[in-house]
Design an enzyme around this catalytic site. Structure first.
Site, PDB file in Angstrom:
ATOM      1  N   HIS A 102       0.863  -1.174   0.000  1.00  0.00           N
ATOM      2  CA  HIS A 102       0.000   0.000   0.000  1.00  0.00           C
ATOM      3  C   HIS A 102       0.906   1.232   0.000  1.00  0.00           C
ATOM      4  CE1 HIS A 102      -2.625  -2.957   2.043  1.00  0.00           C
ATOM      5  NE2 HIS A 102      -3.650  -2.254   1.589  1.00  0.00           N
ATOM      6  N   ASP A 105       2.010   2.194   3.686  1.00  0.00           N
ATOM      7  CA  ASP A 105       2.975   1.386   4.423  1.00  0.00           C
ATOM      8  C   ASP A 105       4.363   1.481   3.802  1.00  0.00           C
ATOM      9  OD1 ASP A 105       0.866  -1.001   3.199  1.00  0.00           O
ATOM     10  OD2 ASP A 105       2.895  -0.935   2.401  1.00  0.00           O
TER      11      ASP A 105
END
Length: 438
Positions: A102, A105
């Protein structure tokens, strides 16, 4: 790479089922050819960046239990660089060919749109170098459109247009990053694309907004050169009460209604499927038989816990069923098996992350071996297909071809009388599966 984060662990190798080395594969042998492809090509295993390197094992009842050696400073961007270094060391020692991320992250959110884009670009530049040096590739990227408080009522389905614009900004940047890193797919998970209560929700309007948003993302992705599949990951609830991407059949219906079937496929996650009340194999089959299976998130739930536990997969029956479906439907590429799974809250050693992934890879490798053996050396297909032989010729074939009217069906029933009762042989098939588990 810098000083190793896993200095006491060497490259994980195949040693066979008789090995007692916990840092070895017992069944996953990446170059072993089964059904015309190597195991590496069958699975295209990927590591989920968020669970493996960002999740501190926190839960709704307690703070994290893992301490990360890559969290060295008070600067989130510097720590993100250290985390990337640790991740690629892990990828190469485990020998997985892919990873997934993502946006949030991979890189911390900035204090503005421009700041967030700059942080992400910094990490993308570093990741590009790591990929070049190691040969590890990006299976897919995605945007986290559910954690920030602005998305409490959804992202692309939010009733506030200002929130939708922020979702668009994140997806644009995540698509840019995915293309720059050579990502083979791009995923949408609608974590909060649903509702908590119908009293304050206009479902039709929100669904149309979701379709409009996905078309915009598709158009931008194609414009910047993305040629892969866009993937939607079904989930029935949690964190919302009801999510619009409830299960595979629901998503396929939505994509058909929104005229998105040509560009989108499904990313099926095991634990999400079981939360919807199905078996893992059910949604795999629904997607595969519709030509809509794009990729798999490999994990499993806990029958005694009613939430998305995301355990690493160890259920051999699930693995066998999944691999039978994939062998019958031509495989998973350009998707893969992404371990969207997390180690248990009380698994706090760095080496536990290796044990978890080794176990998951071995589970599916063993499932592949058994599935191929069943398909090649048993009468499984004959038993299954034999139930439908009445449709292979005569009036049954005419019915399949749409050549019989309802009046003709009535007349045939009257002429032929009560049909013979025919056993489904379920117990025989269950025993057959058990016999091949060795």
């Amino acid at each position: 790479m810098s000083t190793p984060y896993f200095p006491n662990i060497d490259k994980i190798e195949y040693e066979g089922p008789d090995s007692d080395n916990p840092f070895s594969f017992k069944y996953y042998q990446e170059d072993k050819v089964i059904a015309g492809k190597t195991m590496k090509d069958h699975f295209r295993f990927a590591i989920a960046y968020w669970h493996s390197f960002c999740n501190e094992n926190s839960d709704p009842f307690g703070v994290g239990t893992r301490v990360f050696p890559w969290d060295k400073t008070d600067d989130p961007l510097e720590n993100a660089k250290f985390r990337l270094d640790a991740a690629f060391e892990f990828f190469t020692k485990l020998g997985t060919p892919y990873w997934c991320f993502h946006d949030r992250d991979l890189a911390p959110e900035g204090d503005s749109i421009e700041g967030s884009e700059k942080n992400l670009q910094t990490l993308v530049d570093l990741a590009k170098d790591y990929q070049k040096d190691t040969g590890v590739k990006l299976l897919w990227g995605t945007a986290n459109l559910f954690t920030h408080k602005r998305y409490m009522s959804g992202a692309s389905t939010n009733p506030d247009f200002a929130v939708v614009t922020h979702a668009g900004a994140q997806v644009k940047a995540a698509l840019d990053a995915t293309v720059e890193l050579g990502g083979e797919n791009y995923v949408f998970w609608g974590g909060r694309e649903g509702y908590m209560h119908l009293f304050n929700t206009m479902m039709r309007r929100e669904l149309d907004h979701l379709g409009t948003f996905l078309r915009s993302a598709r158009d931008y992705g194609r414009k910047i050169g993305f040629e892969g599949n866009f993937l939607i990951e079904p989930k029935p609830m949690e964190p919302t009460k009801h999510q619009y991407d409830y299960d595979a059949a629901t998503v396929i219906g939505f994509l058909r209604e929104q005229d998105l079937m040509d560009d989108f496929k499904l990313n099926i996650e095991a634990n999400h499927v079981t939360l919807a009340g199905h078996s893992f194999a059910h949604d795999i089959a629904v997607a595969a038989e519709s030509g809509m299976l794009g990729s798999i998130d490999a994990n499993e739930g806990d029958n005694q816990n009613g939430w998305d536990t995301d355990y690493f997969p160890t259920n051999l029956y699930d693995a066998i069923e999944t691999m039978i479906i994939l062998l019958d439907n031509g495989g998973i590429a350009p998707g893969g098996f992404n371990f969207d799974a997390k180690i248990r809250r009380d698994s706090t050693d760095l080496e536990d992350l290796f044990h978890a992934h080794i176990g998951g890879m071995d589970t599916f490798a063993r499932g592949l071996i058994i599935a191929d053996n069943i398909l090649e050396n048993s009468n499984f297909r004959e038993l299954r297909e034999g139930r439908y032989t009445s449709f292979d010729s005569g009036n049954g074939k005419k019915f399949e071809n749409g050549e019989l009217t309802i009046e003709e069906l009535r007349d045939l029933a009257a002429k032929n009388g009560e049909p013979e009762v025919r056993s489904g042989k379920q117990e025989l098939l269950e025993n057959l599966f058990n016999r091949y588990i060795r």
